[in-house]
Motif scaffolding. Sequence first.
Motif, PDB file in Angstrom:
ATOM      1  N   ASN A   1      -6.422   0.829   3.927  1.00  0.00           N
ATOM      2  CA  ASN A   1      -5.581   1.741   3.153  1.00  0.00           C
ATOM      3  C   ASN A   1      -6.246   2.004   1.812  1.00  0.00           C
ATOM      4  N   PRO A   2      -5.834   3.066   1.110  1.00  0.00           N
ATOM      5  CA  PRO A   2      -6.381   3.274  -0.236  1.00  0.00           C
ATOM      6  C   PRO A   2      -6.141   2.065  -1.142  1.00  0.00           C
TER       7      PRO A   2
ATOM      8  N   ASN B   1      -4.986   1.660  -3.956  1.00  0.00           N
ATOM      9  CA  ASN B   1      -3.766   1.583  -4.776  1.00  0.00           C
ATOM     10  C   ASN B   1      -2.508   1.854  -3.946  1.00  0.00           C
ATOM     11  N   SER B   2      -2.601   1.599  -2.654  1.00  0.00           N
ATOM     12  CA  SER B   2      -1.477   1.883  -1.756  1.00  0.00           C
ATOM     13  C   SER B   2      -0.359   0.849  -1.894  1.00  0.00           C
TER      14      SER B   2
ATOM     15  N   ILE C   1      -8.170  -4.969  -3.523  1.00  0.00           N
ATOM     16  CA  ILE C   1      -7.282  -3.831  -3.718  1.00  0.00           C
ATOM     17  C   ILE C   1      -6.429  -4.128  -4.957  1.00  0.00           C
TER      18      ILE C   1
ATOM     19  N   TYR D   1     -13.782  -0.395  -1.334  1.00  0.00           N
ATOM     20  CA  TYR D   1     -12.601   0.422  -0.993  1.00  0.00           C
ATOM     21  C   TYR D   1     -12.448   0.529   0.524  1.00  0.00           C
ATOM     22  N   ASP D   2     -11.932   1.682   0.913  1.00  0.00           N
ATOM     23  CA  ASP D   2     -11.651   1.851   2.333  1.00  0.00           C
ATOM     24  C   ASP D   2     -12.897   2.336   3.084  1.00  0.00           C
TER      25      ASP D   2
ATOM     26  N   THR E   1     -14.350   8.431  -1.093  1.00  0.00           N
ATOM     27  CA  THR E   1     -13.754   7.103  -0.909  1.00  0.00           C
ATOM     28  C   THR E   1     -13.642   6.336  -2.231  1.00  0.00           C
ATOM     29  N   GLY E   2     -14.170   6.893  -3.320  1.00  0.00           N
ATOM     30  CA  GLY E   2     -14.062   6.244  -4.625  1.00  0.00           C
ATOM     31  C   GLY E   2     -15.297   5.451  -5.018  1.00  0.00           C
TER      32      GLY E   2
END
Length: 313
Positions: free
Chosen positions: A101-102, A104-105, A121, A249-250, A291-292
């Motif tokens: 998941n992202p 910041n989810s 995360i 990240y993801d 994806t950051g």
Amino acid sequence: MFSNPTLPIPDYPAILATIYEEVQPLLSQGKVASYIPQLAKVEREQFGMALYCLDGQSFSIGAAQTRFSAQSVTKLFALALAYTREGDALWQRVGKEPSGNPFNSLVQLEYERGIPRNPFINAGALVITDILASRYVDSEIALLQFLRNLAGESTLDFDMAVAVSERNTAHRNYAIAHLIKDFGNLHNSVKLVIDSYCRQCSISMNCMELAKAASFLAKHGVIPWSGVQVLDRSSAKRINAVMLTCGTYDAAGEFAYRVGLPAKSGVGGGIVAVVPGELSVAVWSPGLDVTGNSLAGTYALERFTTLTSRSIF
Ligand code: GLU
């Protein structure tokens, strides 16, 4: 020299020069993070890269001495510090699986009852901050001091403009922290944890400082230039493993496929990676991919492992 005896020692200056040339067309392609207003002001077309070898040699190219906002890269060091204090008890409060998941989810946190998937995360990092806040009077100062010790650089500091900018817009992180608190997995106040977390993320470092700070993870828990044991060998292995599976990240699968090294990235455009037994490497370029992760930075690390034949695989 610490090196892989089966491989020739690479010509690092030549390889860095090649990578520097190759990344130039990519520098205008990424997108600078803008959800933290202060980060949106950073000039996009910058690139730096630094290596810190376990024999003390170092190599760099480009803007390797320019400090940038470490952001989520600090989650690596916060985890290491918390691990030195808590050991494996830490894993009762935060998992070690990729989230899918992202970063910041909130979604997963609800149905997994306030136990974040991993420490990288935001939800997991907030729990790590909470653990540090229970151990230290000023947890972000403790982390800053830890980083100064790891990098041998007493001038490392917070960027308070970035910290305030993030705190003023940290609605999602507040929501995450409140949800964790509701599930009983945050022991300090939400305000204290968010304040500390935003300061932690604002720490400014350059590529050389970052590579040096992470070098203990290449030397199985021992700071190579001081000989101080930060973590035992097994703990260093575990942190590297979590970096490999959750650090970018993801896109950790794609990153492992392309680069083949444990790494931790941040929305400031920094990425630090570890070649166990040999070196640590840091890259910075503020333009991010979807994806950051730093777009040019990821490419640079992919080329680095290809050109040097260094990876963990
Ligand atoms: N301070 C940032 C946040 O919480 C860190 C994000 C990152 O670098 O991944 O959103």
